[in-house]
Design a protein around this motif. Structure first.
Motif, PDB file in Angstrom:
ATOM      1  N   UNK A 186       0.852  -1.191   0.000  1.00 42.38           N
ATOM      2  CA  UNK A 186       0.000   0.000   0.000  1.00 42.38           C
ATOM      3  C   UNK A 186       0.893   1.247   0.000  1.00 42.38           C
ATOM      4  N   UNK A 187       1.294   1.649   1.214  1.00 40.41           N
ATOM      5  CA  UNK A 187       2.008   2.929   1.313  1.00 40.41           C
ATOM      6  C   UNK A 187       3.446   2.892   0.831  1.00 40.41           C
ATOM      7  N   UNK A 188       4.013   1.719   0.724  1.00 38.77           N
ATOM      8  CA  UNK A 188       5.379   1.668   0.181  1.00 38.77           C
ATOM      9  C   UNK A 188       5.384   1.254  -1.290  1.00 38.77           C
ATOM     10  N   UNK A 189       4.208   1.076  -1.858  1.00 39.79           N
ATOM     11  CA  UNK A 189       4.111   0.623  -3.252  1.00 39.79           C
ATOM     12  C   UNK A 189       3.260   1.579  -4.088  1.00 39.79           C
ATOM     13  N   UNK A 190       1.971   1.670  -3.726  1.00 38.97           N
ATOM     14  CA  UNK A 190       1.068   2.461  -4.569  1.00 38.97           C
ATOM     15  C   UNK A 190       1.456   3.942  -4.558  1.00 38.97           C
ATOM     16  N   UNK A 191       2.009   4.414  -3.470  1.00 40.50           N
ATOM     17  CA  UNK A 191       2.425   5.824  -3.416  1.00 40.50           C
ATOM     18  C   UNK A 191       3.640   6.096  -4.313  1.00 40.50           C
ATOM     19  N   UNK A 192       4.249   5.044  -4.801  1.00 37.56           N
ATOM     20  CA  UNK A 192       5.441   5.195  -5.655  1.00 37.56           C
ATOM     21  C   UNK A 192       5.107   5.091  -7.140  1.00 37.56           C
ATOM     22  N   UNK A 193       3.827   4.989  -7.458  1.00 38.23           N
ATOM     23  CA  UNK A 193       3.471   4.667  -8.842  1.00 38.23           C
ATOM     24  C   UNK A 193       3.614   5.841  -9.809  1.00 38.23           C
ATOM     25  N   UNK A 194       3.900   7.030  -9.307  1.00 36.65           N
ATOM     26  CA  UNK A 194       4.248   8.108 -10.238  1.00 36.65           C
ATOM     27  C   UNK A 194       5.672   7.886 -10.743  1.00 36.65           C
ATOM     28  N   UNK A 195       6.519   7.296  -9.901  1.00 38.03           N
ATOM     29  CA  UNK A 195       7.913   7.108 -10.306  1.00 38.03           C
ATOM     30  C   UNK A 195       8.534   8.430 -10.656  1.00 38.03           C
ATOM     31  N   UNK A 196       9.274   8.448 -11.760  1.00 37.71           N
ATOM     32  CA  UNK A 196       9.947   9.686 -12.179  1.00 37.71           C
ATOM     33  C   UNK A 196       9.112  10.452 -13.208  1.00 37.71           C
ATOM     34  N   UNK A 197       7.838  10.053 -13.346  1.00 31.36           N
ATOM     35  CA  UNK A 197       7.023  10.590 -14.445  1.00 31.36           C
ATOM     36  C   UNK A 197       5.928  11.534 -13.950  1.00 31.36           C
ATOM     37  N   UNK A 198       5.567  12.464 -14.836  1.00 33.23           N
ATOM     38  CA  UNK A 198       4.572  13.457 -14.463  1.00 33.23           C
ATOM     39  C   UNK A 198       3.160  13.012 -14.858  1.00 33.23           C
ATOM     40  N   UNK A 199       2.886  11.733 -14.740  1.00 41.92           N
ATOM     41  CA  UNK A 199       1.552  11.198 -15.035  1.00 41.92           C
ATOM     42  C   UNK A 199       0.522  11.954 -14.185  1.00 41.92           C
ATOM     43  N   UNK A 200      -0.439  12.635 -14.825  1.00 44.38           N
ATOM     44  CA  UNK A 200      -1.302  13.516 -14.026  1.00 44.38           C
ATOM     45  C   UNK A 200      -2.312  12.793 -13.137  1.00 44.38           C
ATOM     46  N   UNK A 201      -2.737  11.592 -13.535  1.00 38.29           N
ATOM     47  CA  UNK A 201      -3.767  10.917 -12.729  1.00 38.29           C
ATOM     48  C   UNK A 201      -3.388   9.450 -12.558  1.00 38.29           C
ATOM     49  N   UNK A 202      -3.524   8.969 -11.340  1.00 36.31           N
ATOM     50  CA  UNK A 202      -3.151   7.575 -11.042  1.00 36.31           C
ATOM     51  C   UNK A 202      -4.208   6.993 -10.119  1.00 36.31           C
ATOM     52  N   UNK A 203      -4.590   5.770 -10.391  1.00 36.13           N
ATOM     53  CA  UNK A 203      -5.506   5.078  -9.484  1.00 36.13           C
ATOM     54  C   UNK A 203      -5.009   3.646  -9.300  1.00 36.13           C
ATOM     55  N   UNK A 204      -4.857   3.247  -8.033  1.00 38.40           N
ATOM     56  CA  UNK A 204      -4.375   1.898  -7.746  1.00 38.40           C
ATOM     57  C   UNK A 204      -5.305   1.219  -6.752  1.00 38.40           C
ATOM     58  N   UNK A 205      -5.634  -0.027  -7.036  1.00 44.00           N
ATOM     59  CA  UNK A 205      -6.385  -0.832  -6.064  1.00 44.00           C
ATOM     60  C   UNK A 205      -5.500  -2.004  -5.688  1.00 44.00           C
ATOM     61  N   UNK A 206      -5.501  -2.316  -4.408  1.00 38.45           N
ATOM     62  CA  UNK A 206      -4.683  -3.427  -3.923  1.00 38.45           C
ATOM     63  C   UNK A 206      -5.540  -4.318  -3.031  1.00 38.45           C
ATOM     64  N   UNK A 207      -5.590  -5.582  -3.402  1.00 41.54           N
ATOM     65  CA  UNK A 207      -6.225  -6.558  -2.516  1.00 41.54           C
ATOM     66  C   UNK A 207      -5.111  -7.383  -1.883  1.00 41.54           C
ATOM     67  N   UNK A 208      -5.099  -7.420  -0.544  1.00 38.96           N
ATOM     68  CA  UNK A 208      -4.133  -8.274   0.151  1.00 38.96           C
ATOM     69  C   UNK A 208      -4.865  -9.554   0.540  1.00 38.96           C
ATOM     70  N   UNK A 209      -4.165 -10.666   0.345  1.00 37.29           N
ATOM     71  CA  UNK A 209      -4.847 -11.958   0.384  1.00 37.29           C
ATOM     72  C   UNK A 209      -4.079 -12.936   1.273  1.00 37.29           C
ATOM     73  N   UNK A 210      -4.824 -13.675   2.096  1.00 37.18           N
ATOM     74  CA  UNK A 210      -4.184 -14.727   2.895  1.00 37.18           C
ATOM     75  C   UNK A 210      -4.086 -16.017   2.085  1.00 37.18           C
ATOM     76  N   UNK A 211      -2.974 -16.715   2.222  1.00 37.57           N
ATOM     77  CA  UNK A 211      -2.791 -18.023   1.574  1.00 37.57           C
ATOM     78  C   UNK A 211      -2.063 -18.942   2.558  1.00 37.57           C
ATOM     79  N   UNK A 212      -1.958 -20.214   2.217  1.00 35.58           N
ATOM     80  CA  UNK A 212      -1.234 -21.151   3.090  1.00 35.58           C
ATOM     81  C   UNK A 212       0.250 -21.159   2.745  1.00 35.58           C
TER      82      UNK A 212
END
Ligand code: MCN
Length: 792
Positions: A336-362
């Motif tokens: 979330x905060x260490x990933x999706x907040x980085x999605x602009x990277x070095x680019x001036x992309x004006x609009x960004x939307x990210x959805x993240x589902x965190x999932x439990x597995x065995x």
């Protein structure tokens, strides 16, 4: 003595003991009367625990005790806490199922601790564990996040529907949808970020001890002993902090995997209290594969909307993040905060939307591993940019340049929360392309082809946020702890200095670089500065080392404390020199009355502070020791360009990295030699992720690559000689102007490597290849079809 201050390539002080085999690691420590713990772990991914018969094991030679989850529960031992809370799209909190220290009711991953046997010797404990009779009822398991969210998938936690830990989002969905609707082009890429096993050189170990007064000591392989004391003391074992000392002595690498509070720490400390004998546990390597938190494991769909000229209009990202069976300490914050907040990277992309589902597995829990979220973001962006160039026919370098945030746009507010203070991505790109002789590449490609090799070159222009973090921001984002750092600087009477830092060094060379910072500021030799870390009994407090924060945050706290020392020293000097304090200057280790030759050395002032025969005792307390806390205003934002050149053997598909250039902007450099080593290490791990490493589970959750026979670590012959360049724009908000370096290598390199592999395979119509790009995968691509070139 040559120059040793900021910017000098001082040799690492700590190497005097490390290179001579004189380190003091947890497993080197043996306490009088010590006994040994062996932890019996689940060998199945998902099963009901119907009963554990401990009697045969308890009667075995040398055995002192056998404990199960029921024994710990009866003693009121709490579960392992999670340090970060994420909220769902609808505002409700994430699912946070209990994480018992020893399994209760069910086992949920291979490696889940089921019981502990404590005996006089390690071998006796291990042998007795064979006699445990565990009655399991196997349950169907689920290993991948894509399977775990399918209707009817087995539930890892009975009360977590759909195995969804959280369904979170960030950014402006409406703006992104609108931009996609009007875009000339949309390019879509699906990619996975492979699961990794951290594999620090020293396996984890812990010794618990309890004295007659009920005072506990835990020796542990930790990156943050104070946090372990806080979490274990307050939430798990309920030991008051003044009765619990946590010592993390020399630690042989962590890469994130030693941040967290682990079950074994609580087990040995609790058992030491019960038995009143020191209890030691050291992981075997194969045990580390199933008990250390693992890294990455994302499945992502990314789409970029562009206009006709190739300007990025909007980015839409949807990610499934595999959390494993339980929430490890920092796990929810990584995707979330260490990933999706980085999605602009070095680019001036004006609009960004990210959805993240965190999932439990065995599967084994996942948490931060070198880079933590930021490699996932950089990989996604830098692969996507190359795929856009491929699909739409743009030049991959020009496409990057066109979309870079320009150097005059700082401070730059991204659409995904972060505000970058400085950077110059054109500069690092130019330097890297030059160092890699990018312009001469096509000739090298031609020559390689003549030798029967496919040659490719890949570029990644990455950015990261590190120097974690402003406490207020982290708190607003769900962190349950502050993220400042603490330093105590003690000037001893003869003028040498002991620095007590809340950061922890486990390979990063803090004993040297922190000493350089102090030596530089005080004008004294590095040898006169001793750096102490890793002991809650000696250091006031600390948040530890991760997120490449130690220099930017911990180093800044040291600077603040040293500045207080200098301020006090000026007052003492003013008294001794009979001058006004405002007239005292401090330079090159001397306090001087401005414009005169009247001065006192730093050592003279230190001695006066402790031997106050002539001292302003009414106004000033004797002694010369100061503590400072530093809570940064912002993250630091290193960025740069990595260029990778590979050759692929057509016969076998084997890729070889033949050249690697890393030009990183890490602000002011304290020690260029240590920085180079940090970049080398990170790049080695990035090349490992891109080409070799993969934690593979079967569909039920059985780990198939659970040893070095199957999990391929990068070796020296997988690595080229790495060219490291540093180009600086200074951080604007910390006193040293520094940005972090510890993770940049692991963040920038994987996309550069994969971009190079895809480039090498361009005649085979390859658009994307998932990591790790093994020889087998590449061979299959080469031999599945004739190259277009050959067909033409
Ligand atoms: N440094 C410098 N100049 C700069 C930046 C850093 O001289 N501009 C120096 C620092 O003073 C420090 C070293 O480089 O000696 C790394 O500093 P920093 O970037 O602040 O990172 P940390 O010290 O906080 O280390 C953490 C980081 C992380 S998050 C991982 S993961 C990682 C890494 O460091 N794990 C490591 N490097 C590692 N190196 C080793 N050998 N072992 C690990 O486990």
């Amino acid at each position: 003595m040559g120059f040793e201050g900021i910017g000098a390539a001082v040799r690492r002080k700590e190497d005097a003991r490390f290179l001579a085999g004189r380190g003091n690691y947890v497993d080197d420590i043996n306490r009088p009367g010590q006994v040994y713990a062996y932890i019996k772990r689940s060998d199945r991914p998902h099963a009901r625990l119907k009963g554990i018969n401990t009697s045969a094991a308890a009667a075995a030679p040398g055995v002192l005790a056998v404990y199960t989850g029921a024994d710990m529960a009866a003693d009121g031992v709490g579960g392992l806490p999670c340090g970060w809370q994420i909220h769902n799209k609808d505002g409700s909190p994430m699912a946070e199922p209990p994480h018992p220290v020893l399994a209760m009711g069910k086992v949920r991953h291979v490696g889940d601790p089921v019981a502990v046997v404590i005996a006089e010797t390690k071998q006796q404990a291990k042998d007795a564990a064979e006699l445990l009779e565990i009655d399991y009822e196997d349950l169907p398991g689920v290993a991948t996040s894509t399977d775990a969210i399918k209707p009817g998938a087995p539930l890892v936690h009975d009360d977590v529907p759909g195995n969804i830990c959280y369904d979170w989002h960030l950014g402006d969905k409406a703006a992104v949808d609108a931009a996609f609707a009007r875009a000339k082009h949309v390019v879509k890429l699906e990619l996975t970020n492979n699961r990794l096993v951290p594999n620090a050189m020293e396996p984890r170990a812990a010794i618990g001890e309890c004295d007659v007064s009920g005072n506990y000591t835990l020796y542990t392989t930790s990156q943050n002993p104070h946090v372990i004391r806080l979490l274990m003391g307050a939430f798990v074992l309920h030991i008051p902090e003044h009765q619990l000392r946590v010592i993390a002595p020399d630690v042989g690498g962590g890469f994130g995997s030693k941040i967290y509070h682990y079950a074994e720490e609580a087990i040995v400390t609790w058992a030491a209290g019960k038995l009143r004998r020191p209890v030691k546990w050291t992981a075997e390597r194969s045990e580390s594969f199933i008990s250390d938190a693992q890294g990455r494991d994302h499945v992502t769909t990314a789409e970029m909307a562009l206009d006709e000229q190739g300007n990025f209009l909007a980015l839409r990202v949807s990610t499934l993040a595999n959390m494993g069976a339980y929430l490890s300490t920092f796990a929810p914050s990584i995707p979330t905060y260490l990933y999706a907040t980085l999605l602009a990277g070095v680019y001036k992309t004006p609009a960004i939307y990210a959805e993240v589902k965190a999932v439990f597995t065995n599967t084994v829990p996942v948490d931060a591993y070198r880079g933590a979220g930021r490699p996932e973001a950089a990989y996604l962006l830098e692969r996507l940019v190359d795929v856009i160039a491929h699909d739409l026919g743009f030049d991959r370098i020009e496409l990057r340049r066109k979309n870079f945030i320009p150097p005059d746009a700082f401070p730059y507010q991204t659409p995904v929360a972060l505000q970058y203070d400085t950077g110059n991505y054109q500069m690092t790109l130019d330097k890297a392309l030059q160092a890699a002789d990018f312009a001469g590449f096509e000739e090298r490609r031609r020559q390689a082809r003549a030798r029967g090799k496919l040659r490719g070159i890949g570029v990644s222009t990455y950015l990261e946020a590190c120097g974690i973090a402003p406490s207020a921001v982290a708190g607003a984002l769900g962190a349950r702890a502050g993220l400042y750092e603490v330093a105590n600087v003690r000037v001893n009477p003869t003028g040498d200095v002991t620095v007590f830092t809340g950061a922890h060094s486990h390979g990063q060379g803090h004993e040297t670089t922190f000493a350089q910072v102090v030596a530089d500021r005080l004008g004294i030799p590095v040898a006169q500065v001793d750096v102490v870390h890793g002991d809650t009994g000696r250091i006031p407090f600390g948040m530890g080392t991760y997120g490449s924060r130690s220099l930017a945050v911990g180093g800044s706290a040291i600077v603040k404390a040293v500045d207080k020392i200098i301020a006090k020293g000026k007052r003492i000097a003013a008294h001794l020199l009979e001058a006004s304090v405002d007239d005292i200057e401090f330079k090159d280790g001397k306090f001087t009355v401005a414009g005169t030759d009247k001065s006192k050395t730093f050592a003279e002032i230190a001695l006066t502070a402790y031997v106050p025969h002539n001292y302003p005792i009414e106004e000033l307390e004797p002694g010369l020791e100061e503590t400072a806390f530093y809570d940064p205003k912002n993250f630091t934002f290193p960025g740069g360009c990595h260029v990778c050149e590979v050759e692929i053997d057509i016969e076998t598909g084997t890729p070889k990295v033949v050249n690697f250039v890393a030009v990183d902007d890490i602000g002011r450099v304290i020690n260029p030699m240590i920085v180079e080593g940090q970049v080398h290490g990170g790049v080695a791990q990035g090349i490992g992720q891109a080409l070799l490493e993969h934690a593979i589970y079967d569909s039920q959750g059985q780990l198939l690559s659970g040893s070095y026979m199957d999990y391929v670590m990068p070796r020296a012959d997988n690595l080229p000689s790495i060219h490291v360049g540093t180009e600086s724009t200074l951080c604007t908000h910390n006193p040293l102007g520094v940005k972090g370096v510890g993770e940049v290598g692991a963040i920038g390199s994987p996309p550069a490597v994969i971009n190079a592999i895809v480039d090498a395979l361009r005649d085979y119509g390859v658009r994307h290849i998932d990591m790790p790009a093994t020889a087998e995968k590449i061979w299959s691509i080469i031999h599945a079809q004739q190259p277009r070139m050959a067909a033409e």
